[in-house]
Design a protein around this motif. Structure first.
Motif, short mmCIF file in Angstrom:
data_model
loop_
_atom_site.label_atom_id
_atom_site.label_comp_id
_atom_site.label_asym_id
_atom_site.label_seq_id
_atom_site.Cartn_x
_atom_site.Cartn_y
_atom_site.Cartn_z
N HIS A 86 0.83 -1.20 0.00
CA HIS A 86 0.00 0.00 0.00
C HIS A 86 0.87 1.25 0.00
CE1 HIS A 86 -3.52 2.44 0.52
NE2 HIS A 86 -3.11 2.91 1.67
N GLN A 87 2.03 1.19 0.66
CA GLN A 87 2.94 2.33 0.68
C GLN A 87 3.68 2.46 -0.66
OE1 GLN A 87 2.83 -0.07 3.13
NE2 GLN A 87 1.55 1.25 4.45
N GLY A 88 3.98 1.32 -1.28
CA GLY A 88 4.73 1.34 -2.54
C GLY A 88 3.90 1.74 -3.74
N LEU A 89 2.62 1.35 -3.76
CA LEU A 89 1.72 1.69 -4.86
C LEU A 89 0.33 1.87 -4.26
CD1 LEU A 89 1.46 2.13 -7.93
CD2 LEU A 89 0.84 -0.28 -8.14
N GLY A 90 0.03 3.10 -3.90
CA GLY A 90 -1.20 3.41 -3.20
C GLY A 90 -2.43 3.34 -4.09
#
Length: 287
Positions: free
Chosen positions: A83-87
């Protein structure tokens, strides 16, 4: 890397289509449209320094959604799909196995996942890669009926069924997709005039059928207080909710209001529901 959900409007503020627009580079966008009519609208509106190319025939997409979507896809790529890498509502070019894809963190079904786009000649390779990796997770090849059931539970609109050019964004519950403070756009003056008149006199309304065994399909008349007041746009059985979900154009009604849907000479009892029916906190998607 941003993806935006937006609308094409006509001069009267009616919804010609809804789109997803992914910004792949500073001046390069990929648009997910509904029909060739959208292409015509865009070509007519484009200034001389904007080039528009239809890539439909050379493109394919596989949607991977569900609680275990990340467990399936993450081991197949070197990029961070957390989720942090590709929101949510973000896009990235990456590889799934050996297949180059444009991964868009979108979900039309209310669950975690991605739309994975690649060229048409690599579509089978992408499918086989995902299918093989998904066997250990119990992957399911779901069809359009499952797709429709899930999007109805989540309250996602379908252009052409739930809304057309006869309806405005505020009537359809899509006012969030309008930015009145971002300059001029087609239909802006009409929307301002409508806003000055007050609240809409009709709304796209979520209904749940009271009898878990009752199902309607769409286009049925809806009765309020014994009188016809609107019609069902789209409907389907909600397997998560355990009953049929229907959307209908009706006068503004409070959640909990009883209505009836005519069905083969009978009237099925239904209740106005508060949206969204499924996962209002978005915990299934934002993880």
């Amino acid at each position: 890397g941003a993806v935006t959900y937006t609308l094409l409007l006509d001069e009267a503020g009616g919804i010609l289509s809804d789109l997803t627009v992914a910004r792949l580079a500073d001046q390069h966008f990929q648009i997910g449209a509904n029909s060739p009519a959208d292409l015509d609208v865009l070509l007519r509106a484009a200034p001389d320094d904007v080039r528009i190319r239809d890539i439909t025939a050379g493109t394919c997409c596989v949607g991977v959604w569900g609680p275990l979507a990340r467990d399936l896809v993450q081991p197949l790529t070197r990029d961070d799909l957390s989720h942090q890498g590709l929101g949510y509502f973000r896009a990235r070019r990456t590889h799934i196995g050996e297949v180059p894809v444009t991964a868009m963190r979108l979900s039309y079904v209310g669950e975690l996942g991605w739309e994975l786009y690649t060229t048409a000649d690599l579509g089978l390779r992408l499918w086989d890669t995902l299918w093989e990796a998904g066997q250990r997770h119990g992957v399911v090849a779901a069809g359009r009926s499952a797709f429709n059931s899930l999007r109805l539970e989540k309250g996602y609109r379908a252009w052409g069924d739930d809304m057309t050019s006869e309806h405005t964004p505020y009537e359809a519950g899509l006012g969030f997709a309008v930015r009145m403070d971002k300059g001029d756009f087609t239909g802006r003056e009409a929307l301002l005039a409508l806003a000055a008149r007050g609240e809409p006199v009709r709304r796209l309304t979520a209904l749940t059928l009271d009898d878990p065994a009752a199902v309607v399909l769409g286009k049925e008349p809806v009765y309020v207080g014994g009188s016809p007041a609107g019609y069902v746009t789209s409907a389907g059985y909600g397997y998560t909710l355990g009953r049929c979900v229907a959307y209908a154009w009706l006068p503004p009604l409070a959640p909990g209001t009883p209505v009836h849907i005519a069905w083969f000479g009978e009237k099925a009892a239904a209740t106005v529901a508060e949206e969204p029916l499924f996962d209002p906190q978005m915990t299934h998607i934002l993880k």
